[in-house]
Design an enzyme around this catalytic site. Structure first.
Site, PDB file in Angstrom:
ATOM      1  CD1 TRP A 207      45.155  42.168   4.881  1.00 37.06           C
ATOM      2  CD2 TRP A 207      45.637  39.590   4.835  1.00 37.06           C
ATOM      3  NE1 TRP A 207      45.625  41.550   5.699  1.00 37.06           N
ATOM      4  CE2 TRP A 207      46.270  40.785   5.448  1.00 37.06           C
ATOM      5  CE3 TRP A 207      46.529  38.136   4.798  1.00 37.06           C
ATOM      6  CZ2 TRP A 207      47.531  40.370   6.463  1.00 37.06           C
ATOM      7  CZ3 TRP A 207      47.338  37.609   5.503  1.00 37.06           C
ATOM      8  CH2 TRP A 207      47.670  38.586   6.749  1.00 37.06           C
ATOM      9  CG  HIS A 208      46.887  35.427   2.744  1.00 34.02           C
ATOM     10  ND1 HIS A 208      44.975  35.342   3.109  1.00 34.02           N
ATOM     11  CD2 HIS A 208      47.103  34.250   3.442  1.00 34.02           C
ATOM     12  CE1 HIS A 208      45.029  35.072   4.356  1.00 34.02           C
ATOM     13  NE2 HIS A 208      46.482  34.083   4.150  1.00 34.02           N
ATOM     14  N   GLY A 209      47.660  38.134  -0.655  1.00 31.05           N
ATOM     15  CA  GLY A 209      48.750  38.724  -1.951  1.00 31.05           C
ATOM     16  C   GLY A 209      47.840  38.822  -3.386  1.00 31.05           C
TER      17      GLY A 209
END
Length: 491
Positions: free
Chosen positions: A324-326
């Site tokens: 989700w973060h990257g």
């Protein structure tokens, strides 16, 4: 529009003034227009995605609301449509090129032809935040936890509410939608409290995070030019940079909403005082960690399954959190590390308690507590290396250089300190950063026994205003005013 920009310092007072001058039942129009202007000031074309997402989730919610709880299966196609639309947008803009490039690399390694093209797409700001917010709305409507919102304008405002649109907190419909229907009167004490919270957020962002960023960026963007001690300092500084950057944003968002009468959920609670990784995740990015808990971990079975499946659920949840973060393998490793930490902590709990008892730590609770806090901080810093490094190779280089110092401290005497990061970037910046971090953590310690905000409010007026003026002067003297973006905007 950035919170730490001249445009916002003009935009916000104008919006607040218009908001309180407008009749209660029309204020949603002011906030909706302001929210779209706030978002369009970045890239107007991507507002289309926000509008389409809003219309799809609004329609799906209304259609699911036509069926009572007893006919839940009839709601399912509309839930699937909402999830497909939101995840499809995320996949296209955020993950397509990552998976496409990974598949191409694998095909090249296997000497297999691969012709899938890459797209040049700019990631829409805040897309991960508002899509998660709308997905939670659709899931809650499907399960009958909330009733679908009938007012399209209010629902559009729920999706686009400018204080938390681009970087959270990721609000739940059950908390925010009801507030958007309420009329909030102007209250001096609440407005001052909100402004004070915003000021604390600006201090964390402009004075701490942006000063630390200069040293962190120097090392992490050129790791081979610095020695091991600079890598260790930069990693510890990044731990505080990302905390002050993101929690500073949350403070400004919560404070801005509070000025207008809205209560957003807390997103951080002094995470670096955690005594376990589990506690860390109860204090760090709370709106996201609870989102994954409620909409992924628990539906997978949570801890109400056999042990191996419990461990699997934990690991997968944090692996997805990393993704989700990257769209980068560094974030995947970061998420996997935290999943491993949690599983390891559960599996070894008895052995670790027995060891602590054997060496006498359990007889000294305060010492035991600080050993736990420092251990968690070390583990979190280790994982931050992967989060911040530009690629996996850089991360392992930084780990190698840092380990050479930690395993052989005597080499510190032979280091050329004149080229350490804190000398290259200026000793003043280094000293200001250290003092500011100490001040912030002192405030956190005081807050364990009560609200610092309430403590200030109980002082005489001359004391309160002295504190406010000193804080403003500190920001003006020691802050970095280069319009440095917030780290979480890239997610």
């Amino acid at each position: 529009m950035l919170f730490n920009s001249t445009e916002f310092f003009i935009f916000f007072p104008v919006v607040v003034t218009l908001y309180f001058l407008t009749p209660f039942n029309r204020r949603w129009i002011i906030l909706l227009l302001a929210s779209y202007y706030f978002y369009m000031s970045w890239k107007p074309a991507y507002t289309i995605i926000l509008v389409v997402s809003t219309l799809i989730d609004y329609t799906c919610g209304r259609m699911m609301g036509r069926y009572p709880d007893e006919e839940k299966p009839k709601r399912r196609p509309w839930l699937y449509l909402s999830l497909f639309a939101n995840l499809g947008v995320l996949l296209l803009f955020k993950y397509y090129n990552f998976f496409n490039d990974s598949a191409r690399d694998l095909a090249l390694a296997l000497d297999v032809p691969y012709a899938m093209p890459a797209f040049e797409l700019l990631l829409p700001m805040g897309i991960s935040f508002y899509t998660f917010q709308t997905m939670s709305y659709s899931i809650d409507v499907y399960h009958g936890r909330i009733r679908p919102e009938r007012h399209l304008g209010v629902f559009a405002l729920f999706v686009s509410f400018f204080p938390q649109l681009v970087a959270g907190p990721i609000e739940r419909a059950g908390n925010l939608l009801g507030q958007l229907h309420q009329g909030h009167e102007f209250k001096y004490e609440r407005v001052v409290a909100g402004l004070r919270r915003m000021g604390w957020g600006f201090f964390k962002k402009i004075v701490i995070a942006d000063n630390l960023a200069m040293m962190v960026n120097a090392v992490y963007n050129n790791p081979t030019e610095y020695d091991g001690i600079s890598h260790i300092i930069a990693t510890v500084f990044f731990a505080f940079q990302i905390y002050c950057d993101f929690s500073g944003y949350s403070d400004i968002a919560i404070g801005a909403a509070q000025v207008m009468g809205f209560n957003l959920m807390e997103n951080f609670r002094s995470p670096y005082f955690s005594k376990s990784i589990s506690e860390f995740w109860n204090r760090w990015h709370i709106s996201l960690s609870t989102w994954f808990r409620d909409y992924l971990y628990i539906p997978l079975g949570g801890n109400r399954v056999v042990k191996w499946r419990w461990y699997y659920n934990l690991f997968i949840t944090f692996l997805v959190s990393g993704l989700w973060h990257g769209a980068n393998w560094t974030f995947m490793v970061w998420g996997a590390l935290h999943g491993f930490y949690l599983v390891f902590a559960i599996v070894t709990a008895k052995q670790r308690n027995a060891l602590a008892s054997k060496v006498g730590l359990t007889q000294r609770p305060q010492l035991y507590k600080w050993v736990q806090v420092l251990t968690v901080f070390f583990l979190v810093c280790f994982s931050w290396i992967f989060f911040r490094a530009n690629n996996i190779a850089d991360a392992f280089y930084i780990i190698g250089q840092s380990a050479s110092v930690l395993t052989n401290p005597s080499q510190l005497l032979a280091l050329d300190w004149s080229h350490a990061v804190f000398m290259d970037q200026g000793f003043k910046i280094f000293a200001v950063s250290i003092l500011a971090i100490l001040l912030m953590e002192t405030v956190h310690l005081i807050q364990r026994n009560g609200s610092v905000s309430q403590l200030i409010m109980q002082r005489p007026a001359w004391v309160r205003w002295s504190v406010y003026y000193m804080a403003i002067i500190a920001v003006l003297l020691f802050g970095q005013f280069g319009h440095q973006e917030f780290i979480y905007f890239q997610f």
